[in-house]
Motif scaffolding. Structure first.
Motif, PDB file in Angstrom:
ATOM      1  N   ALA A 183       0.837  -1.203   0.000  1.00  0.00           N
ATOM      2  CA  ALA A 183       0.000   0.000   0.000  1.00  0.00           C
ATOM      3  C   ALA A 183       0.873   1.254   0.000  1.00  0.00           C
ATOM      4  O   ALA A 183       0.596   2.240  -0.713  1.00  0.00           O
ATOM      5  CB  ALA A 183      -0.927  -0.013   1.216  1.00  0.00           C
ATOM      6  N   SER A 184       1.942   1.244   0.788  1.00  0.00           N
ATOM      7  CA  SER A 184       2.854   2.396   0.812  1.00  0.00           C
ATOM      8  C   SER A 184       3.552   2.562  -0.531  1.00  0.00           C
ATOM      9  O   SER A 184       3.782   3.693  -0.994  1.00  0.00           O
ATOM     10  CB  SER A 184       3.894   2.203   1.925  1.00  0.00           C
ATOM     11  OG  SER A 184       3.272   2.149   3.187  1.00  0.00           O
ATOM     12  N   LYS A 186       2.341   1.853  -3.459  1.00  0.00           N
ATOM     13  CA  LYS A 186       1.405   2.478  -4.396  1.00  0.00           C
ATOM     14  C   LYS A 186       1.321   3.983  -4.154  1.00  0.00           C
ATOM     15  O   LYS A 186       1.279   4.783  -5.098  1.00  0.00           O
ATOM     16  CB  LYS A 186       0.028   1.835  -4.255  1.00  0.00           C
ATOM     17  CG  LYS A 186      -0.015   0.384  -4.708  1.00  0.00           C
ATOM     18  CD  LYS A 186      -1.410  -0.209  -4.500  1.00  0.00           C
ATOM     19  CE  LYS A 186      -1.435  -1.678  -4.934  1.00  0.00           C
ATOM     20  NZ  LYS A 186      -2.762  -2.294  -4.700  1.00  0.00           N
ATOM     21  N   VAL A 187       1.310   4.360  -2.872  1.00  0.00           N
ATOM     22  CA  VAL A 187       1.234   5.793  -2.554  1.00  0.00           C
ATOM     23  C   VAL A 187       2.495   6.514  -3.012  1.00  0.00           C
ATOM     24  O   VAL A 187       2.442   7.585  -3.655  1.00  0.00           O
ATOM     25  CB  VAL A 187       1.030   5.991  -1.041  1.00  0.00           C
ATOM     26  CG1 VAL A 187       1.136   7.472  -0.674  1.00  0.00           C
ATOM     27  CG2 VAL A 187      -0.328   5.430  -0.615  1.00  0.00           C
ATOM     28  N   ALA A 190       2.663   6.789  -6.774  1.00  0.00           N
ATOM     29  CA  ALA A 190       1.766   7.838  -7.267  1.00  0.00           C
ATOM     30  C   ALA A 190       2.376   9.220  -7.031  1.00  0.00           C
ATOM     31  O   ALA A 190       2.319  10.106  -7.907  1.00  0.00           O
ATOM     32  CB  ALA A 190       0.407   7.723  -6.572  1.00  0.00           C
ATOM     33  N   TYR A 191       3.004   9.431  -5.887  1.00  0.00           N
ATOM     34  CA  TYR A 191       3.648  10.707  -5.613  1.00  0.00           C
ATOM     35  C   TYR A 191       4.831  10.930  -6.539  1.00  0.00           C
ATOM     36  O   TYR A 191       5.129  12.071  -6.941  1.00  0.00           O
ATOM     37  CB  TYR A 191       4.113  10.760  -4.160  1.00  0.00           C
ATOM     38  CG  TYR A 191       2.984  10.944  -3.166  1.00  0.00           C
ATOM     39  CD1 TYR A 191       1.708  11.289  -3.594  1.00  0.00           C
ATOM     40  CD2 TYR A 191       3.197  10.774  -1.797  1.00  0.00           C
ATOM     41  CE1 TYR A 191       0.674  11.445  -2.690  1.00  0.00           C
ATOM     42  CE2 TYR A 191       2.169  10.945  -0.881  1.00  0.00           C
ATOM     43  CZ  TYR A 191       0.898  11.275  -1.341  1.00  0.00           C
ATOM     44  OH  TYR A 191      -0.116  11.444  -0.442  1.00  0.00           O
ATOM     45  N   GLU A 389       1.473   8.247   7.899  1.00  0.00           N
ATOM     46  CA  GLU A 389       1.047   8.325   6.501  1.00  0.00           C
ATOM     47  C   GLU A 389       0.527   9.728   6.178  1.00  0.00           C
ATOM     48  O   GLU A 389       0.784  10.279   5.100  1.00  0.00           O
ATOM     49  CB  GLU A 389      -0.017   7.263   6.238  1.00  0.00           C
ATOM     50  CG  GLU A 389       0.523   5.828   6.296  1.00  0.00           C
ATOM     51  CD  GLU A 389      -0.598   4.797   6.183  1.00  0.00           C
ATOM     52  OE1 GLU A 389      -1.779   5.206   6.245  1.00  0.00           O
ATOM     53  OE2 GLU A 389      -0.283   3.593   6.050  1.00  0.00           O
ATOM     54  N   TYR A 392       3.401  12.036   5.932  1.00  0.00           N
ATOM     55  CA  TYR A 392       4.130  11.872   4.678  1.00  0.00           C
ATOM     56  C   TYR A 392       3.398  12.566   3.539  1.00  0.00           C
ATOM     57  O   TYR A 392       4.030  13.189   2.671  1.00  0.00           O
ATOM     58  CB  TYR A 392       4.305  10.384   4.372  1.00  0.00           C
ATOM     59  CG  TYR A 392       5.020  10.134   3.073  1.00  0.00           C
ATOM     60  CD1 TYR A 392       6.404  10.314   2.958  1.00  0.00           C
ATOM     61  CD2 TYR A 392       4.312   9.724   1.939  1.00  0.00           C
ATOM     62  CE1 TYR A 392       7.053  10.098   1.757  1.00  0.00           C
ATOM     63  CE2 TYR A 392       4.963   9.501   0.736  1.00  0.00           C
ATOM     64  CZ  TYR A 392       6.331   9.689   0.650  1.00  0.00           C
ATOM     65  OH  TYR A 392       6.975   9.473  -0.546  1.00  0.00           O
ATOM     66  N   GLU A 393       2.083  12.455   3.536  1.00  0.00           N
ATOM     67  CA  GLU A 393       1.305  13.113   2.485  1.00  0.00           C
ATOM     68  C   GLU A 393       1.465  14.627   2.558  1.00  0.00           C
ATOM     69  O   GLU A 393       1.442  15.328   1.535  1.00  0.00           O
ATOM     70  CB  GLU A 393      -0.167  12.731   2.630  1.00  0.00           C
ATOM     71  CG  GLU A 393      -0.441  11.254   2.334  1.00  0.00           C
ATOM     72  CD  GLU A 393      -1.897  10.900   2.583  1.00  0.00           C
ATOM     73  OE1 GLU A 393      -2.658  11.806   2.979  1.00  0.00           O
ATOM     74  OE2 GLU A 393      -2.253   9.725   2.383  1.00  0.00           O
TER      75      GLU A 393
END
Length: 443
Positions: A183-184, A186-187, A190-191, A389, A392-393
């Motif tokens: 999951a991380s 993918k994030v 994407a970033y 999370e 981080y975003e």
């Protein structure tokens, strides 16, 4: 034309029914095979006991006892012996004077005799009964020694069984960790596409994924090794598809009572010493028996008849051997010395076992207390991870910080699993040490 169509339809229906029946059959077979691919620790104990080569000695000891006791009892059967003798002697019985008018025969110096002797014991002073007691007690000691050796197999089974359970739980936790890292990934990916992350961020997550795969490889290899040893012990393949059923938690109360095979061994040795002491008294008792002797020889019972003749003699025989009185005291002292040695061994065994039980009991309590905090720690770690999370975003957190939070949460989950397995293993270790296997499940 309609008839052919109807025939085709019937064929299709029939084929369809056959397929359905076949699918149902295969489904039942698969369900049955799946149901069979699980094993409990109790089943492992039983299979290991049946498969262990030493268990075969149980039957041999029983046979040996049966034959020995049967042979001892045969003393009460009539004892028959056949004897033959031919002899020549330098002189024979004769009158030293001559009597006028009488011709007194002189027997020959060569003599011959064949006899059949029959003896029947009336009372042996209790020797037969004592020998049977000693034989049974001795074989009981042998059987208990086998049980003591077999009991060590249980400890090996516990170690292998709980070792595999620990590995299986760790593999499950790796799946959870891997899902979090995916999951991380993918994030972060994407970033990276949006230009808000760098390729090093992706590499950092990918490294953790690779570390997880390496750890999985290590655990799978260890499981195969443990499963191979367990398979050899129980004589049944424990493959990757074999589910080891986690034991039900049981309530343990500290107790100093020990019901190990060693205690039965000490008890059987004490009974053997008692039987041996009784035999010392029996050896000093008199014996009574009937006897009958029949024969044919020259001369017979009439020593003055210089010819072959049949004869017989019968009666009751009494014997009393006082020679055993000389060694009775030393024999008793020797048995007393052996009893004291066994008593010292028993006291040492009980002392050491109680010390170990105290240690394991405290380990059980410690694991129980740790388990009470595990869920709370995991919940807090999950909150920290989610907060990381979000950071981080928002650009406050780095990827390394996020990965660290994920790993810490995974470590907390693994710690909970280890505490649960250690708790169960300590309980079964306590039961193995004490020999008390009738604990009630926790409700």
């Amino acid at each position: 034309m309609i008839t052919f169509i109807q025939y085709d339809i019937n064929c299709l229906v029939l084929l369809g029914m056959k397929k359905i029946v076949l699918h149902i059959f295969l489904l039942l077979v698969s369900q049955l095979s799946w149901a069979q691919k699980s094993i409990t620790i109790d089943e492992c104990w039983q299979k290991a006991r049946e498969n262990y080569p030493l268990i075969r000695q149980h039957g041999l000891v029983d046979l040996s006892e049966r034959y020995t006791v049967s042979n001892i009892g045969k003393i009460w059967l009539p004892q028959i012996s056949v004897n033959a003798q031919a002899s020549y002697q330098s002189d024979v019985v004769h009158l030293p004077v001559d009597i006028p008018g009488m011709d007194i025969p002189v027997i020959d110096k060569d003599q011959y005799k064949v006899t059949v002797d029959l003896s029947q014991t009336i009372w042996d002073g209790g020797t037969t009964r004592s020998e049977k007691k000693i034989t049974r007690a001795s074989h009981e000691v042998d059987k208990q020694q086998i049980e003591v050796s077999l009991y060590t197999v249980r400890e090996r089974i516990d170690q292998l069984f709980f070792g595999i359970l620990t590995i299986d739980e760790q593999l499950k936790q790796l799946d959870i960790l891997n899902a979090d890292l995916d999951a991380s990934m993918k994030v972060v990916t994407a970033y990276l596409q949006n230009g808000t992350a760098t390729s090093s961020d992706v590499d950092a997550v990918r490294v953790e994924l690779l570390n997880t795969e390496q750890r999985r490889t290590e655990l799978i290899s260890s499981r195969k090794a443990y499963a191979g040893m367990l398979s050899a012990m129980i004589n049944e393949t424990v493959g990757e598809d074999m589910e080891l059923v986690k034991p039900v938690e049981t309530s343990i109360q500290y107790s100093s009572s020990i019901r190990r095979p060693e205690m039965l061994l000490y008890a059987s040795q004490g009974e053997l010493f008692q039987a041996q002491e009784h035999m010392i008294n029996v050896k000093n008792m008199p014996r009574f028996s009937l006897f009958l002797q029949g024969g044919y020889g020259k001369p017979g019972l009439n020593m003055l008849a210089n010819e072959f003749d049949f004869f017989y003699i019968g009666g009751i025989r009494f014997s009393w051997n006082f020679g055993n009185l000389y060694s009775s005291r030393n024999d008793r002292n020797l048995i007393s010395f052996r009893k004291n040695m066994i008593l010292a061994q028993q006291e040492t065994f009980v002392f050491n076992t109680n010390l170990k039980l105290t240690q394991v009991y405290h380990e059980i309590q410690k694991a129980k207390e740790l388990m009470e905090r595990d869920d709370e720690i995991i919940l807090l770690r999950e909150r920290v991870k989610k907060a990381g999370e979000g950071k981080y975003e928002n650009g406050v957190y780095t990827v390394n910080d996020l990965v660290k939070d994920i790993n810490v949460k995974s470590q907390a989950q693994q710690a909970k699993v280890l505490h649960e397995i250690q708790y169960l293993m300590s309980i079964y270790q306590y039961k193995m040490l004490s020999g008390n296997n009738d604990q009630e499940p926790i409700k």
